[in-house]
Structure formats: C-alpha cells, structure tokens
Motif scaffolding. Structure first.
Motif, PDB file in Angstrom:
ATOM      1  N   ARG A 193       0.835  -1.203   0.000  1.00  0.00           N
ATOM      2  CA  ARG A 193       0.000   0.000   0.000  1.00  0.00           C
ATOM      3  C   ARG A 193       0.868   1.251   0.000  1.00  0.00           C
ATOM      4  O   ARG A 193       2.021   1.218   0.415  1.00  0.00           O
ATOM      5  N   GLN A 194       0.261   2.362  -0.416  1.00  0.00           N
ATOM      6  CA  GLN A 194       0.982   3.630  -0.445  1.00  0.00           C
ATOM      7  C   GLN A 194       0.973   4.296   0.926  1.00  0.00           C
ATOM      8  O   GLN A 194       1.941   4.902   1.339  1.00  0.00           O
ATOM      9  N   SER A 195      -0.165   4.192   1.634  1.00  0.00           N
ATOM     10  CA  SER A 195      -0.325   4.892   2.902  1.00  0.00           C
ATOM     11  C   SER A 195       0.195   4.053   4.066  1.00  0.00           C
ATOM     12  O   SER A 195       0.191   2.821   4.020  1.00  0.00           O
ATOM     13  N   LYS A 196       0.639   4.750   5.131  1.00  0.00           N
ATOM     14  CA  LYS A 196       1.108   4.066   6.332  1.00  0.00           C
ATOM     15  C   LYS A 196      -0.011   3.872   7.350  1.00  0.00           C
ATOM     16  O   LYS A 196       0.153   3.143   8.323  1.00  0.00           O
ATOM     17  N   ASP A 197      -1.163   4.567   7.157  1.00  0.00           N
ATOM     18  CA  ASP A 197      -2.298   4.408   8.077  1.00  0.00           C
ATOM     19  C   ASP A 197      -2.926   3.031   7.905  1.00  0.00           C
ATOM     20  O   ASP A 197      -2.791   2.402   6.856  1.00  0.00           O
ATOM     21  N   ARG A 198      -3.646   2.590   8.940  1.00  0.00           N
ATOM     22  CA  ARG A 198      -4.303   1.285   8.857  1.00  0.00           C
ATOM     23  C   ARG A 198      -5.452   1.320   7.856  1.00  0.00           C
ATOM     24  O   ARG A 198      -6.047   2.368   7.601  1.00  0.00           O
ATOM     25  N   VAL A 199      -5.781   0.164   7.316  1.00  0.00           N
ATOM     26  CA  VAL A 199      -6.913   0.052   6.389  1.00  0.00           C
ATOM     27  C   VAL A 199      -8.217   0.124   7.182  1.00  0.00           C
ATOM     28  O   VAL A 199      -8.355  -0.509   8.237  1.00  0.00           O
ATOM     29  N   ALA A 200      -9.169   0.901   6.688  1.00  0.00           N
ATOM     30  CA  ALA A 200     -10.485   0.968   7.328  1.00  0.00           C
ATOM     31  C   ALA A 200     -11.513   0.161   6.536  1.00  0.00           C
ATOM     32  O   ALA A 200     -12.323  -0.555   7.112  1.00  0.00           O
ATOM     33  N   THR A 201     -11.486   0.274   5.204  1.00  0.00           N
ATOM     34  CA  THR A 201     -12.459  -0.435   4.348  1.00  0.00           C
ATOM     35  C   THR A 201     -11.804  -0.833   3.036  1.00  0.00           C
ATOM     36  O   THR A 201     -11.061  -0.038   2.446  1.00  0.00           O
TER      37      THR A 201
END
Length: 951
Positions: free
Chosen positions: A260-268
């Motif tokens: 993934r590109q983002s470091k935040d957790r997946v929400a949906t």
C-alpha cells in the motif's frame, strides 16, 4: 389539588448529514445514498443533494444506545438493514420508510451487516465477538457462530451463500460452512487486527486489509456438483494430487500481497459492482483505487513480465537464480505464464479528501465517461461524490448545506420563533425550526454566542477572536465586523428596552452597546452599526452575563466561581453570589426578576433570590458540567442542559425535576426556548439541532418519579440478564454454535403473558368441569364464561397469547417456560394444527419444546401418547403445506411461461449472449492487433540493427 404539568417530547432532529459511527451505502438504484444520522438513517437524493426520506426508530427508545453503527442494502429489493449500538437490527422498507421488523440477538454494538445476493439471508457481526445468521423473510435468527476472540470487523458470503468468511480484531480470518454450521478453515498470517474484507463479484478473489503495510489477496476454491473443486489459479496434475489431502477443506488459498501507499491502517476495502476496481480506504484522508485486470489482460501482463526477464537473461544481467525463476514461471500446460497478484491488481490513482474519511461506497450505476462513482463520508459531517476516470478523479458534488462542519456552539430563536440561528467554528446557519430546512449559510468566525436584533432583520455573532459580526438575515451576508474585545466574546444579552445589548468577554470587560443606523454613501439603503457606550471592568474573565427583565440589575459570572450583581444605571456593586466550587458556565433570570439560576462545572444548579442574594436551593442536576440553563417565559419552570447529553425540565419553586429528555449523542452546549414556551431547541457536539415540543398531555410529579424508579429497576434487571459478572466460558478453537436470540425484557413479558393465559385457561377448565357436574346433578345454572377470555375458546385464547410473541423472540420466550407449562402448551398443539395458517408456528413450538425438554419428556410415560399423536398429525400437516406451496409455485411458473411467450423475454438471454460473444471477439481482435504491432516493431528494429552491422 395535585398540580399537573404539560409534557415535552422530541419533535425533530436536523443538522446531521453523516455521523461517524457507521458506514454509508447506496441503494439498489444508485439514485439514493443511505447515510447514518445518529439514531436515524437519512436517504439522500445524490443529484439534488436533499434528504428525501428519514428512517426513524420508534420514540420508545432514544439516546446514544440507539446510534446507527452499520448499514446494509439488499442488492435487488428496497429492503435496508441498520445495526445499532444496543445490538438490535432493524429491517426497513426504503420505499415506504417504515420499519418492517426489529431483530435482537447481540449484546454489543453491531459492527457489520451483509446480505446474500437474493436478500433472503442477513449476517451480522458485533462487538460481543459473535456472528448471527438471520432469515430475513421469516424474521427469525437461525443460529449464532462463536469462535472469534475479539470483535467481528467484517463478513462476506461465498458460494451463493453456502459459506461465510469472517474477519476479526483477533488477527484471524475464519471460513464457516453454513450448512453444517462449523468453522472449516482458520487463516492467520496478519500481524495486526483485520479491519475489512471483500470478495469480487465473480468470487475469484478475497482481499483483506489490516494495519499491515500490504493488502493480502486469496483465491477462492468453489465447489462443483460432481464433488470436484476449482479455484482461479489452476495447478498441474502432479501438484493437485499432492495437495488434495491437505486442501480438502481449504476454501481460501494465499495468492499474494500488494504494498500500500499509505502508512495508516486500512479501514475499508470494497470492489465495485462490475469488479474492475478495488477501493482501499485508510484511516486517514486517502482512498487508493486499484485496477483489477481481467484474465486476458493479466496473462498478457504476465507474459510481458516473463519476456522482460528472458531479455535480461539473454543480456546476462541477472544471475542464475533469477533465470531459474523466469523458467519456473512458465507452466507445463500450453506454455501459459503463471499469473501473480501484481499482474491482476494495479494501483490506478489515489483520491485525497480535505478531512479524515469515515467510510466509502461504490455506486451500483456508472456514468458513460467514468469507470465508477465513489461516495465518501467525512468526519466533519460531509458527504462527497467523486467520479473515477482512468487518468484522474474529479469531485462531482457534495452534500454539505444541511449541517455544520463542527459543534453547534449557540442556538437563538427570533422574537416570533419563526427563525433559528446556529453558530459553529466557521459559519452561521439560519433554519426554519418547524421544518428543519437550512435557509441561509453565512461564513463567519468561531461563533460562541448569538442574538437576533429586534425586528429580526439583523443578527449579531460574538466570536472567539473577540469580534462582533453584524449579519443581514434576509440577504445572508455579513454587513460589518466590529473589533469589540481583545479576548473571546463569551456572552451577548439584549437590554430590556430593545435599544442595545451587553457583551461579556475573557478580557475582563463587560461592554454596553447601542444600535445605530448609517446611510451608505451614494445609496438609499440604511445599514445597522453598533457603538460602545459604557464599560464595566472586572477582576477576572467574564464567562456569562445576564440582565434583569426590569433593567435594574446586571449579573456577571466570573472565572473565580462567583457571580457579581451590579445596578444597571450606575454600575455600582450590589451583591456577590458565592457557593459554586467551579466556574459558573451559564445563568438566567426569571421574567418577574425574582429568581436567578446558575449552572456550573461542579454539576450543580443553584437557585438564588435576587432581593437578598440568598441561595434558595442547590440541586445536583447533571452527571457532568451544566452548560446552559433557561427559564420558560412568565414561569418559574426552567430547562438545563449538560455534558451528560441530557436535557432536564425543572420546577424552580418546588426544586423538583419534572422531566428528563434523552436524545443527544454527545455534550449539549446550548438551549433556546420559544417566546410562548411551546417548544425549545438544543444544539450539541454531535452536530445535531433538536426541537422538543410541548404537548397537551398532562403528567403528575409522583407518576414521573415512579416511572423513573421502574426504569432504574429494569436497567438493573437487564444487567442481571446479561450475566456481566459471570466468568466467560472458554470457547473451543474450531468455533461453536448457539441460539441466535437473546433474553430481553420483551421475551420475559411474553413468557409471563403465556403463563397467565395458561393459568386462566386452566381455571376456566375447572369451572367447566364443575358446571358439568352440577348439571348432571340437576342443580346447574346457566354457565357464564370468563369475560377476560373475550368470548374465545380455551385453545384460541392461548393461541392468541402465543401468536403475539415476535417471531424472533419465540425461542427465548419458550426457554423461560417451566416444564409443567410446556406440557400444557404441547397438549394444545393438536387443535392449533387444524388451522393451516398456524402449521409453521405449531412446528416451531413443538421442535423448540422437544429440544429443551427432551430428557424429561422421554422419561414421563404420560407424554408418550401425546408425542406419538403429534408426530402423526404434524407430519401429515407439513406434507399438506408443502404440497400446497409446490402447487402454487408450479402455477406461478406456468403463468410466468405464458407471459414470457407473449413478450420478447425468450430472446433477451440470446441477445445478452450475442453481446458477450461480440465483446470477446473485439477483445481478441485487439489482442491480435497488439501482438502484430509488436512483431512489426521487432522486425523493423531487427532490420535497423542489420543495416548498422552492414554499414
């Protein structure tokens, strides 16, 4: 005579577009978007941006326990399901706007809802770690699946609803076989909580999203009629033989991972309806859109990848291991390339929003120029619609006018109560309080207090920056900004003569202002301005100011927990009101000027006499800070609101609590009461504005006290029902099955009513026997049946009591019946089975009672003839019902065939197949053209290279 009061009840709630606790979802048509609005579900027309319908629960239960936590729509019907914070699930008919049924099965908040393709089954996951499967048509819970060690975060049906995949915060995926009601596979490998899963429409791939830096993909193995199984990635015969023993129960097989590109957790994570796009929403401001390539494209991409590796091999750049890998990736059968996850899923683009995204939903319909339409709900009470194209993403529309972006800090009603003004951190909104529609939105500073100027043409806003903003209500524009204070303006109150107002600020000043009008140069229009006439300096921050209705006194509450009272004309000191332990946050004076009420951060209300400054009463009013208090005009009744989310109605003469109004889901900041006292309006941190209307229904103080005690008793009863203090039993690792329903107050009441009906019927039976005995002796008078039985026979009277029980509550209701009453109930089943409409109910009662009391029934010799009789009768009745249903189905099928023969229906499938064949042919032609083009390029390059060599 006992004094009576008039009741206030919730009338309307507006200002919320999308609350943060739940997801949003499109309906089947794609025209409407279902958005959670605290305890309600708003049905928004996407193009028009208006709320066309609101799905509101009954007024019996209110408050944060009823907040919507999940929404799901049936793919092929107007049914919508909403899960709530108390664990209940409501099934709505979206066209009618009515609640079809309420299902109770969870002890914790419902976290996820999913329908199967036909909409006949609904599965729900909850914070109580359980999964419950519901029969939507029968309105009953089928069974409960247990096994997860933490809350269930997402669910997905597989194999036409035969299997179920569940994800949980315990880091595991579980695959459940719904026919056998067992967990068949447990998948680990995730390093953190699994937050979301989804399956593509063709059910080839399952994707999982967690706090890990990658998305994990699995291929799905499907069952076929002849017992064989097939998955998306086919293997060689040798591999299949080796793994057949191991993978007999394996439904999901790891396919690969995509970074993934983002470091935040997946929400949906969600696929769109056509399955060519995958959206990954993180717990931040971005949504990553992945392109899902079809078989032909993915194989072509794999082939190109392998050919590039072979080119590297020929140029001797790669070492021996990479050469081996390149050869291994070519399969034995037909020399086909092995497709990897990166060949199928390719990052297309990233959608960025201005605020944190709460949830996403793909529209089931797509416009001609775009790949898909995506709706986002943001955490600032906003819904945005994006059009996703192959090269870019554009924001097409937003639903934003019907609500504030942050807390509602003040609400003010006009003198005639026809307009309502609310302030927030960056805007002022003018509402129609009767309809809840937003009339004007004006940009402003952070408004902490507000006031309508007499005549209701202008309004004043006191801001956090220390400004006074003059607003023209009719045009919806800001006329002038006056720098009034060096600190934030905390309070604005009008003077009784209507010629000015008083402001209090954190700069230690109370300022007196007058209205003035100025003529614009070169224009005929007159503009309102304000001028400062007098100042009153304090020794601490001024939090709230109040002026007596007769204009004699002015009171200012300071940060030092005191209230100073001055003479209005001379500004000389009159009184100090001591007593609060924390600062006074709100204050008001009664219309006759006799009483002053103060509310504080110490959770108390204090009622003072203005003549001597004595404290009449100190009341522990709220469970948290009291944020606002107001007297009803010309009375000594008052309303207080607090951070404990409650609105309370008081009698200041008797010092008694009259009513507690529940409804808000967060701290209530402000309250405003209409001129006549017929309604009040409150504003809250949950961004909602609620109107409470006075009804004509009188109530008495003692009755309300009894009612509150009963509610407390029932709440304690619910706690004992939930067995909160019992140690939780360890569940087996492979999962377990339990009854779907749960014991509630309703099921206990239903059990009581059935027992009562059985007792009345038993007494009536005795009376009949006595009457027959007397008539035999010749002493019998006319028999008068019991009036309570409403003229029904014994069997019908008990059937009436049983039929009143909700379908979903029947198991739990029968569970509470003692064995003696269960035996009585069994004896009436023979008579009830003669009614064809009640055969299903009779079978359910018989099955449940037999399962519950099997050992006792078998051991009791007197019950054997009854059971044998029921066995013969029920088998015959069920067969009759099945025959009737079969006949009706055959008749409907025949009618369908007749209708089809009169229309072009038989040719529609052929047309669709023809279109599919043509599209496949065009794809093949394109593929051939691409390969021919590549060959030509290679040929030309070779000729050029040969020419260079010759030269």
């Amino acid at each position: 005579m006992v004094k009576s009061y008039l009741r206030y009840e919730p009338a309307a709630a507006f200002g919320v577009i999308a609350s943060v606790e739940s997801n949003i979802a499109y309906d089947t048509s794609g025209k409407y978007l279902l958005a959670p609005a605290l305890e309600k579900v708003g049905v928004w027309h996407v193009r028009q941006g208006v709320c066309s319908k609101t799905l509101t629960p009954s007024t019996e239960s209110r408050g944060p326990s009823l907040a919507v936590t999940s929404i799901a729509a049936v793919p092929s019907s107007p049914l919508v399901a909403s899960g709530h914070a108390d664990g209940s699930i409501r099934i709505w008919n979206c066209e009618k706007g009515s609640c079809e049924t309420t299902l109770n099965g969870h002890k914790g908040a419902t976290t996820v809802l999913r329908f199967n393709k036909t909409g006949s089954l609904l599965v729900s996951g909850s914070k109580d770690n359980d999964i419950v499967l519901w029969d939507v048509i029968g309105e009953v819970g089928l069974f409960r699946l247990r096994g997860h060690r933490d809350q269930v975060t997402d669910l997905a049906f597989l194999d036409s609803g035969k299997k179920l995949v569940s994800a949980s915060k315990d880091k595991f995926l579980r695959v459940w076989d719904l026919d056998t009601q067992h967990c068949t596979q447990i998948i680990g490998g995730h390093h953190s909580e699994v937050w979301s899963i989804d399956v593509d429409p063709e059910q080839n791939y399952l994707v999982t999203g967690s706090a890990d830096s990658e998305l994990r993909f699995y291929t799905i193995k499907h069952e076929i009629v002849d017992g064989q199984s097939v998955s998306k990635t086919s293997k060689t015969n040798a591999e299949t033989k080796d793994s057949s023993a191991e993978s007999k129960w394996e439904v999901l097989k790891p396919f690969g991972e995509v970074q993934r590109q983002s470091k935040d957790r997946v929400a949906t994570v969600r696929f769109n309806k056509s399955g060519n796009l995958l959206a990954c929403q993180v717990a931040g401001k971005t949504v990553e859109i992945y392109r899902v390539l079809d078989d032909a494209e993915s194989k072509r991409k794999a082939k190109r990848r392998i050919s590039r590796k072979k080119e590297k091999k020929s140029s001797k750049i790669v070492d021996a291991t990479d050469i081996g890998n390149a050869d291994h990736e070519m399969k034995d059968e037909g020399n086909l390339p092995m497709v990897t996850v990166t060949d199928v899923f390719k990052l297309l683009q990233t959608v960025r929003a201005n605020k944190k995204i709460c949830s996403i939903s793909f529209s089931p319909i797509t416009s001609k120029n775009s790949l898909a339409t995506l709706a986002l709900s943001l955490n600032n009470n906003l819904v945005e619609i994006y059009s996703i194209e192959s090269s870019s993403t554009t924001k097409t529309s937003a639903i934003e006018l019907q609500g504030h972006r942050s807390d509602v800090r003040s609400v003010t009603l006009s003198s005639d109560s026809t307009l309502l003004m609310s302030t927030s951190h960056n805007s002022v909104k003018i509402w129609n309080p009767s309809t809840g529609s937003c009339l004007r939105t004006i940009d402003s500073g952070y408004g902490l207090c507000s006031l309508f100027v007499p005549g209701n043409k202008y309004a004043l806003i006191g801001t956090k920056e220390g400004n006074l903003e003059i607003i023209d209500v009719r045009s919806g524009t800001s006329v002038e900004v006056v720098k009034a204070h060096t600190g934030s303006v905390q309070s604005i109150v009008p003077t009784p003569d209507g010629g000015g107002f008083v402001t209090g600020s954190t700069d230690h000043d109370v300022k007196f202002w007058e209205y003035e009008t100025t003529k614009n140069p070169g224009q005929d229009s007159v503009q309102l301005t304000v001028s400062n006439m007098r100042n009153l300096s304090m020794n601490d921050d001024v939090i709230v100011v109040a002026v007596s209705p007769d204009g004699k006194h002015i009171a200012a509450a300071l940060l030092d927990c005191t209230v100073k009272v001055f003479y209005m004309d001379t500004l000389k000191f009159f009184l100090t009101l001591y007593g609060h332990k924390l600062p006074v946050l709100c204050m008001d004076m009664s219309s006759d000027g006799d009483l002053v009420v103060t509310g504080s951060a110490d959770k108390n209300l204090k009622i003072w006499g203005l003549d001597f400054g004595d404290c009449h009463k100190s009341i522990f009013a709220h469970a948290d800070s009291v944020t606002a208090v107001k007297f009803v005009r010309n009375t000594h009744y008052m309303f207080s609101v607090g951070k404990d989310r409650l609105v309370k109605y008081w009698d200041a003469d008797k010092f008694e609590l009259l009513l507690t109004l529940e409804g808000h889901h967060a701290e209530v900041w402000c309250v405003s009461i209409s001129h006549r006292g017929d309604f009040l309006v409150t504003g809250s941190h949950d961004r909602s504005i609620r109107r409470w209307d006075r009804t004509e229904e009188p109530f008495f103080l003692e009755e309300e006290k009894e009612k509150r005690l009963e509610e407390m008793f029932e709440a304690d009863l619910d706690n004992t029902l939930e067995n909160r203090y019992l140690p939780q039993q360890e569940l087996p690792e492979e999962g377990a099955v339990a009854v779907a329903g749960k014991k509630t107050q309703e099921t206990l009441s239903a059990s009581d009513s059935i027992i009562e009906a059985l007792d009345i019927a038993g007494e009536e039976l005795k009376r009949l026997a006595e009457h027959e005995e007397e008539t035999r002796r010749g002493k019998g008078a006319e028999f008068r049946p019991n009036i309570i039985m409403l003229g029904l026979s014994l069997s019908d009277y008990i059937l009436r009591a049983v039929s009143k029980v909700h379908t979903n509550d029947l198991e739990q209701t029968l569970l509470a019946l003692p064995f003696s009453d269960a035996l009585k109930l069994l004896s009436y089943l023979k008579d009830w089975s003669l009614n064809p409409d009640k055969v299903e109910l009779v079978c359910r009662i018989a099955t449940v009672l037999l399962q519950l009391h099997h050992n006792q029934l078998v051991a009791t010799t007197s019950t054997r003839p009854l059971l044998a009789l029921l066995r013969n009768i029920l088998h015959a009745r069920v067969k009759e019902c099945k025959d009737t249903l079969g006949f009706n189905l055959a008749a409907m099928d025949h009618v369908k065939q007749l209708m089809a023969s009169k229309s072009d229906a038989p040719f529609r499938d052929a047309k669709n197949k023809l279109l599919e064949i043509r599209s496949q042919q065009s794809k093949r032609v394109e593929a051939r053209a691409d390969t021919k083009g590549e060959r030509r390029k290679k040929k030309k390059q070779k000729q050029k290279d040969d020419g260079h060599v010759w030269s």
